[in-house]
Design an enzyme around this catalytic site. Sequence first.
Site, short mmCIF file in Angstrom:
data_model
loop_
_atom_site.label_atom_id
_atom_site.label_comp_id
_atom_site.label_asym_id
_atom_site.label_seq_id
_atom_site.Cartn_x
_atom_site.Cartn_y
_atom_site.Cartn_z
N GLU A 124 17.81 -6.17 2.07
CA GLU A 124 16.79 -6.40 1.04
C GLU A 124 17.21 -5.96 -0.53
O GLU A 124 17.99 -4.99 -0.34
CB GLU A 124 15.48 -5.80 1.48
CG GLU A 124 14.42 -6.27 1.86
CD GLU A 124 13.23 -5.57 2.11
OE1 GLU A 124 12.40 -5.80 2.90
OE2 GLU A 124 12.95 -4.54 1.41
N LYS A 125 17.01 -6.78 -1.51
CA LYS A 125 17.27 -6.50 -2.74
C LYS A 125 16.76 -5.04 -2.97
O LYS A 125 15.56 -4.87 -2.57
CB LYS A 125 16.97 -7.32 -3.73
CG LYS A 125 17.37 -7.16 -5.19
CD LYS A 125 17.42 -8.42 -5.89
CE LYS A 125 17.94 -8.02 -7.41
NZ LYS A 125 19.23 -7.74 -7.00
N TYR A 126 17.36 -3.99 -3.48
CA TYR A 126 16.64 -2.82 -3.86
C TYR A 126 16.09 -2.98 -5.35
O TYR A 126 16.47 -3.17 -6.40
CB TYR A 126 17.98 -1.52 -3.88
CG TYR A 126 17.34 -0.34 -4.37
CD1 TYR A 126 16.40 0.42 -3.57
CD2 TYR A 126 17.82 0.26 -5.80
CE1 TYR A 126 15.97 1.54 -3.81
CE2 TYR A 126 17.28 1.77 -6.00
CZ TYR A 126 16.47 2.32 -4.90
OH TYR A 126 15.92 3.41 -5.12
N ARG A 148 -0.25 15.80 1.41
CA ARG A 148 0.27 15.92 2.60
C ARG A 148 0.83 17.36 2.63
O ARG A 148 1.83 17.80 1.98
CB ARG A 148 1.25 15.01 3.34
CG ARG A 148 0.93 13.44 3.22
CD ARG A 148 1.81 12.75 3.95
NE ARG A 148 1.69 11.46 4.09
CZ ARG A 148 2.03 10.46 5.00
NH1 ARG A 148 2.93 10.77 5.69
NH2 ARG A 148 1.77 9.17 4.74
N ARG A 184 -1.69 -0.30 12.62
CA ARG A 184 -2.52 1.10 13.25
C ARG A 184 -3.19 1.71 11.96
O ARG A 184 -3.10 1.27 10.92
CB ARG A 184 -1.35 2.06 13.50
CG ARG A 184 -0.04 2.25 12.45
CD ARG A 184 0.69 3.41 12.81
NE ARG A 184 1.88 3.29 11.80
CZ ARG A 184 1.83 4.05 10.64
NH1 ARG A 184 0.96 4.61 9.97
NH2 ARG A 184 3.19 3.82 10.00
N HIS A 189 4.58 1.70 -4.73
CA HIS A 189 4.53 1.45 -3.44
C HIS A 189 2.92 1.55 -3.41
O HIS A 189 2.18 2.40 -3.68
CB HIS A 189 4.86 2.55 -2.48
CG HIS A 189 4.43 2.25 -0.95
ND1 HIS A 189 5.09 2.38 -0.04
CD2 HIS A 189 3.02 2.15 -0.49
CE1 HIS A 189 4.59 2.12 0.98
NE2 HIS A 189 3.24 2.14 0.66
P1 ADP Z 1 9.25 2.30 6.83
O1 ADP Z 1 8.87 1.20 7.76
O2 ADP Z 1 10.36 3.28 7.10
O3 ADP Z 1 7.87 2.90 6.08
P2 ADP Z 1 9.25 0.70 4.49
O4 ADP Z 1 9.84 -0.64 4.55
O5 ADP Z 1 8.08 0.74 4.42
O6 ADP Z 1 10.03 1.50 5.68
O7 ADP Z 1 10.05 1.19 3.22
C1 ADP Z 1 9.85 2.77 3.13
C2 ADP Z 1 9.92 3.02 1.49
O8 ADP Z 1 11.18 2.87 1.05
C3 ADP Z 1 8.82 2.22 0.55
O9 ADP Z 1 7.84 3.00 0.48
C4 ADP Z 1 9.73 2.23 -0.62
O10 ADP Z 1 9.45 3.61 -1.39
C5 ADP Z 1 11.23 2.18 -0.29
N1 ADP Z 1 11.80 0.57 -0.12
C6 ADP Z 1 11.53 -0.06 0.86
N2 ADP Z 1 11.95 -1.34 0.58
C7 ADP Z 1 12.65 -1.10 -0.79
C8 ADP Z 1 12.95 -2.11 -1.58
N3 ADP Z 1 13.66 -3.49 -1.29
N4 ADP Z 1 13.52 -1.69 -2.91
C9 ADP Z 1 13.04 -0.36 -3.36
N5 ADP Z 1 12.62 0.57 -2.54
C10 ADP Z 1 12.07 0.12 -1.36
P1 ADP Z 2 2.22 5.85 7.01
O1 ADP Z 2 2.63 4.66 6.48
O2 ADP Z 2 0.94 6.03 7.63
O3 ADP Z 2 2.29 6.87 5.89
P2 ADP Z 2 4.42 7.10 8.29
O4 ADP Z 2 5.46 5.85 8.00
O5 ADP Z 2 4.53 8.32 7.21
O6 ADP Z 2 2.96 6.43 8.08
O7 ADP Z 2 4.52 7.54 9.34
C1 ADP Z 2 3.38 8.05 10.33
C2 ADP Z 2 3.69 9.01 11.35
O8 ADP Z 2 4.34 8.12 12.33
C3 ADP Z 2 4.82 9.74 10.89
O9 ADP Z 2 4.41 11.09 11.49
C4 ADP Z 2 6.19 9.39 11.20
O10 ADP Z 2 7.22 10.19 11.48
C5 ADP Z 2 5.56 8.54 12.56
N1 ADP Z 2 6.48 7.40 12.80
C6 ADP Z 2 6.30 6.10 11.98
N2 ADP Z 2 6.99 5.21 12.57
C7 ADP Z 2 7.43 5.75 13.60
C8 ADP Z 2 8.43 5.12 14.69
N3 ADP Z 2 8.90 4.02 14.80
N4 ADP Z 2 8.75 5.87 15.94
C9 ADP Z 2 8.08 7.15 15.89
N5 ADP Z 2 7.60 7.77 14.79
C10 ADP Z 2 6.94 7.24 13.84
MG MG Z 3 6.44 1.76 5.25
#
Ligand code: ADP
Ligand code: ADP
Ligand code: MG
Length: 447
Positions: free
Chosen positions: A199-201, A337, A291, A207
């Site tokens: 993905e482009k950064y 948190r 969820r 967010h």
């Molecule tokens: P996760 O499933 O681990 O939550 P996300 O796709 O929601 O992953 O990305 C987690 C965080 O990473 C985002 O909240 C944002 O801060 C950063 N991020 C994700 N994608 C991008 C992007 N394309 N460019 C810049 N920051 C990003």
């Molecule tokens: P939210 O988007 O609700 O802020 P987080 O991405 O911070 O959620 O994740 C919520 C909780 O679930 C955290 O405790 C994180 O460590 C856990 N979590 C998120 N994705 C996964 C996964 N794929 N496997 C295990 N734990 C996960």
């Molecule tokens: Mg996310």
Amino acid sequence: MFSKILIANRGEIAVRIIRACKEMGIATVAVFSQADRDALHVSLADQAVCIGPAPVGESYLNMTAILTAAIETGAQAIHPGYGLLSENPRFAQLCAQCGLGFIGPSAQVIARMGDKDEARRAMIQAGVPVVPGCDLVPDLKTARVQGEAIGYPLLIKARAGGGGRGIRLVESPDQLEGAYRAASAEAQSAFGDGGVYLEKYLTSVKHIEVQMIGDRQGNIVCLGERECSVQRKNQKLVEESPSPAVSPQLRAKLFESTRRAALAVGYENAGTVEYLLDRQGNYYFMEMNTRLQVEHPVTEMVTGIDLVKWQIRVAAGQPLSFTQEDVRVEGSAIECRINAEDPKNQFRPSCGTVSLLHQPGGPWVRFDTALYQDYRIPPFYDSMMGKLIVHAKTREEAIRKMKAALSELVIEGVSWNGELAMEIMDDPAFRDGSYGTDFMAKRGMVC
Ligand code: ADP
Ligand code: ADP
Ligand code: MG
């Protein structure tokens, strides 16, 4: 309506769900690992069943043990909370096969949106803007070609990713190979799936996520947005609703996209669509979380809608009693948190015994936690000990209330991030609402 629900989770979220059930007159079954015998959710539930040893793979992720506990105790439905089995389509499917209600969307929707690469394609088809990027990259050679087309900097992301894991920033082509291998390996070990895409950064972004809920009758209602730009290691630390950066016009567009996203996949129950918002007001779909979200309380505070109760009601087949026009967002809510970790030492998790606990109180202050005095925090699980949430008429007042509440919160025996939370509340970029996802990096902290 269900008469008994099993909660397949632990910690503050299990406590939160048990409370909702109690208010609704529903009996509760807690499950616990051998390390959690003394946990609060175990004593608050009507019944509790030990499902295995401390490691999550043998207890909280042990589907057979959990389903057996549900059947043996006569539970009619399972609430998975967040994390753990909440986004596991196989678990949702097994619940259905055992004749148990799964309090969440269907297994098919979880599987489709859990594959972030497939979710991107579904959103493009539904007309929702997505971050510029590409489909799954099967090898390094394809990654190089796609990397040139997308341009640097870029992110490598795990298709099965979650909780900020499996993400790598690549600033220039020479970093691609190392980052590609690292992201694939991390994804393989964390999710059992090494598939990654690019993905482009985007820089200077926020967010922003929209909470929605759908019922079996096909109604979808958006419950405002949350801003979650204060993050460390791509994980959220502070969340608020409404976002200081979202105008009524932008909100209407975000809601429209979220509706499209939900309708495109036939969404039922509570879910969240996450976007990145740039300074020009453009927003891009990032992922859908199928969820309940950690930060759901800020939405509850500003809308007055109990999300967990509504999750249970719609899972039992009841229609939503409110429409989009009925939803009013009032005032401002902030959540911090509260993590057992050391911000001065790269956020290293800390554990130990809570030798002294004083919880903040007063009007419009909520502390969702499973802590109690003399509780020994087991080293096996998440470092989040609780969530401090406040609600006030204005954002300024909410910030002041959060500072007052933080100053009252006493947790002795473990390192935690209260001082950092206080500093964030005082930071000029947080106060004026201009902060983005680079907030912590700008403060010189790992992110
Ligand atoms: P996760 O499933 O681990 O939550 P996300 O796709 O929601 O992953 O990305 C987690 C965080 O990473 C985002 O909240 C944002 O801060 C950063 N991020 C994700 N994608 C991008 C992007 N394309 N460019 C810049 N920051 C990003
Ligand atoms: P939210 O988007 O609700 O802020 P987080 O991405 O911070 O959620 O994740 C919520 C909780 O679930 C955290 O405790 C994180 O460590 C856990 N979590 C998120 N994705 C996964 C996964 N794929 N496997 C295990 N734990 C996960
Ligand atoms: Mg996310």
